[in-house]
Design a protein around this motif. Structure first.
Motif, mmCIF file in Angstrom:
data_model
loop_
_atom_site.group_PDB
_atom_site.id
_atom_site.type_symbol
_atom_site.label_atom_id
_atom_site.label_comp_id
_atom_site.label_asym_id
_atom_site.label_seq_id
_atom_site.Cartn_x
_atom_site.Cartn_y
_atom_site.Cartn_z
ATOM 1 N N GLY A 1 21.035 56.450 36.181
ATOM 2 C CA GLY A 1 22.223 57.004 36.817
ATOM 3 C C GLY A 1 23.441 56.106 36.708
ATOM 4 N N SER A 2 23.368 55.082 35.873
ATOM 5 C CA SER A 2 24.518 54.193 35.727
ATOM 6 C C SER A 2 24.886 54.058 34.256
ATOM 7 C CB SER A 2 24.224 52.814 36.336
ATOM 8 O OG SER A 2 23.235 52.156 35.589
ATOM 9 N N ALA A 3 26.028 53.434 34.038
ATOM 10 C CA ALA A 3 26.524 53.211 32.680
ATOM 11 C C ALA A 3 26.977 51.766 32.567
ATOM 12 C CB ALA A 3 27.684 54.157 32.382
ATOM 13 N N ARG A 4 26.927 51.257 31.359
ATOM 14 C CA ARG A 4 27.302 49.866 31.104
ATOM 15 C C ARG A 4 28.224 49.829 29.893
ATOM 16 N NH1 ARG A 4 24.755 44.731 31.859
ATOM 17 N NH2 ARG A 4 23.101 45.760 33.001
ATOM 18 N N LYS A 5 29.380 49.168 30.072
ATOM 19 C CA LYS A 5 30.286 48.964 28.944
ATOM 20 C C LYS A 5 29.777 47.784 28.133
ATOM 21 C CE LYS A 5 34.459 50.875 30.963
ATOM 22 N NZ LYS A 5 35.862 50.626 31.342
#
Length: 168
Positions: free
Chosen positions: A99-103
């Protein structure tokens, strides 16, 4: 008579065993999805090169997101061209929660212009992903904007008048 009594006892015992058995089979917990089924990598755009970068270096940013299942660890990021050295920030391995995103900042250094395309028509990013179910190598095609930005950065890095790095 003894045979009939034995038969009745056996039938009764069998009936009791059948009647008292557990009603439902315990279903095994479903296996988590394969990591490539729940990870998406999208292109965000070019970035300024990091301070102190060598000539022929450029930076691009991508977004890695995990939609479901257990957390996913990215163990490797690579690209297909022999003349380019790729590094990432954060450096692999790194974990991304569900449920998360990482640049991710991808910095590429052109080490040999003879081994890079002049026009990266359909470039991809190779990513090795691991979760509780599997380890998978997957190639993500990041779209036409990524192809255009990569081609432009390679042209700048390998042009005769440019020994300098890109500041896009």
């Amino acid at each position: 008579m003894l045979g009939a009594l034995t038969a009745v006892l056996l039938l009764t015992a069998g009936g009791l065993l059948w009647a008292t058995r557990p009603q439902g089979r315990q279903q095994a917990a479903p296996k988590p999805p394969f990591p490539s089924q729940v990870v998406d990598v999208g292109y965000l755009g070019p970035l300024p090169v990091p301070p102190g970068a060598r000539p022929r270096t450029f930076a691009l940013e991508v977004l890695l997101s995990v939609e479901s299942g257990p957390p996913v660890t990215t163990t490797r990021l690579a690209q297909p061209y022999a003349g380019i050295v790729l590094t990432s920030a954060p450096r692999a391995p790194f974990r991304t929660a569900v449920g998360s995103a990482r640049k991710i900042v991808i910095t590429m250094h052109v080490a040999d212009c003879g081994n890079v395309p002049t026009d990266a028509g359909l470039p991809f990013l190779d990513v090795t992903l691991r979760n509780a179910r599997a380890i998978q190598d997957h190639s993500f095609i990041l779209g036409s904007r990524y192809a255009q930005d990569l081609s432009q950065a390679l042209q700048v890095a390998c042009s005769n008048e440019s020994g300098n790095h890109q500041n896009a």
